[in-house]
Write an enzyme that holds these catalytic residues in place. Structure first.
Site, PDB file in Angstrom:
ATOM      1  N   LYS A  69     -21.276 -11.292 -20.011  1.00  0.00           N
ATOM      2  CA  LYS A  69     -21.028 -11.308 -21.455  1.00  0.00           C
ATOM      3  C   LYS A  69     -19.996 -10.243 -21.801  1.00  0.00           C
ATOM      4  O   LYS A  69     -20.014  -9.143 -21.240  1.00  0.00           O
ATOM      5  CB  LYS A  69     -22.362 -11.048 -22.174  1.00  0.00           C
ATOM      6  N   ASP A  96     -30.505  -9.658 -22.446  1.00  0.00           N
ATOM      7  CA  ASP A  96     -29.096  -9.249 -22.452  1.00  0.00           C
ATOM      8  C   ASP A  96     -29.038  -7.745 -22.185  1.00  0.00           C
ATOM      9  O   ASP A  96     -29.293  -6.935 -23.077  1.00  0.00           O
ATOM     10  CB  ASP A  96     -28.451  -9.555 -23.811  1.00  0.00           C
ATOM     11  N   LYS A 103     -20.432 -15.659 -21.665  1.00  0.00           N
ATOM     12  CA  LYS A 103     -20.778 -15.505 -23.075  1.00  0.00           C
ATOM     13  C   LYS A 103     -19.811 -14.538 -23.767  1.00  0.00           C
ATOM     14  O   LYS A 103     -19.909 -13.332 -23.574  1.00  0.00           O
ATOM     15  CB  LYS A 103     -22.219 -14.998 -23.230  1.00  0.00           C
TER      16      LYS A 103
END
Length: 308
Positions: free
Chosen positions: A208, A145, A244
């Site tokens: 995300k 991430d 996400k």
């Protein structure tokens, strides 16, 4: 394709109005609620990102990841043999080895995700970011991430943002890359849409919302804009990019609402761990509590549910 970026226009009042309607959606009940909650469990990135993380609390997190819901509750729902686990375990790079070794020792194939690239601020040199990514992959992380440099968005340096994300994608190698946009710090919904598009063009497997460390994290207006970008990118290229939301999602009701929103905006095919994740640290506890209530008719006492 800067042509896509130059044409972006976001009707903010319409987005906000739609987001307010989402908050009023009626939630599902009974067995339908239990089914949606178990689906949510399989999409959770069970996370600990604290300065006081130790091998022991990462090990406890990994055990909870493998056994997210008590076995007797799953048996009552006839779901005990379905292999229900969370989507991934997410930790800092320094704790990746602890998580990988614990899950391996437990005979579990849950992927380990690691934040990297100067998380959470992104205010580190690019060379340092790339080194951190490579180390996390070397330690055994199967998902990375990354966090973008917000300044590149705020100053309109779209080619520079593309190049940064592209280099991060190359550093990830075989690992999946989720690109954190830190939407609460991008200034406008138009910038959120543009950053989403650039991140996907540069090879992100997921986009995300947040690090969870900003003042404003996952919100429905931001989610709508990012999902519309994912939809347009899919129409233009045929590539499905995951979504996400992360940060501030703490209740079972919120989790179901996010699932319903993904179903409405992107379709049922996105409701899999391969294309949808929920970034959360405390959400699982409330989901298990709601499932306990569904099965027994009463809420669990504090000692009756294992800590996440």
């Amino acid at each position: 394709e800067l042509g896509w970026i130059s044409k972006v226009y976001v009707n903010r009042p319409a987005v906000v109005r739609h987001a307010e309607q989402i908050k009023k959606w009626k939630t599902v009940k009974g067995n339908w609620q239990a089914a949606w909650l178990l689906k949510a469990v399989t999409c959770i990135d069970l996370t600990t990102l604290s300065g006081d993380d130790t091998p022991s609390n990462v090990q406890r997190l990994c055990f909870k990841a493998k056994h997210p819901i008590r076995e007797d509750l799953l048996k009552a729902l006839d779901m005990h043999d379905k292999g229900i686990t969370v989507g991934a375990v997410c930790v800092y790079p320094a704790r990746v080895s602890d998580a990988v070794n614990t899950l391996k020792g437990a005979g579990c194939n849950i992927p380990v995700a690691s934040v990297a690239a100067g998380f959470p601020s992104g205010q580190t040199p690019l060379e340092t970011k790339l080194t951190e990514i490579r180390l996390a992959v070397e330690y055994g992380a199967r998902e990375i991430d990354i966090v973008i440099s917000r300044s590149l968005v705020l100053t309109g340096q779209w080619e520079g943002l593309y190049e940064e994300i592209r280099l991060c994608r190359a550093a990830c190698g075989e690992a999946h890359m989720k690109t954190i946009l830190a939407t609460g710090e991008l200034g406008s919904l138009a910038n959120v849409y543009k950053a989403s598009m650039i991140a996907m063009m540069a090879g992100s497997d997921f986009i995300k919302t947040s690090t969870g460390k900003e003042v404003e994290n996952a919100t429905f207006p931001v989610g709508i804009v990012m999902m519309r970008a994912i939809k347009e990118y899919y129409w233009q290229t045929g590539y499905k990019v995951g979504f996400k939301p992360a940060g501030g999602i703490r209740t079972a009701k919120e989790a179901i609402t996010w699932l319903m929103l993904v179903k409405e905006e992107l379709g049922v095919e996105w409701l899999t761990p391969e294309l949808f994740r929920l970034g959360a640290s405390s959400l699982l506890g409330d989901i298990e509590q709601q499932i306990f209530y569904h099965v027994t008719g009463s809420y669990a006492l504090q000692h009756e549910l294992a800590m996440a």
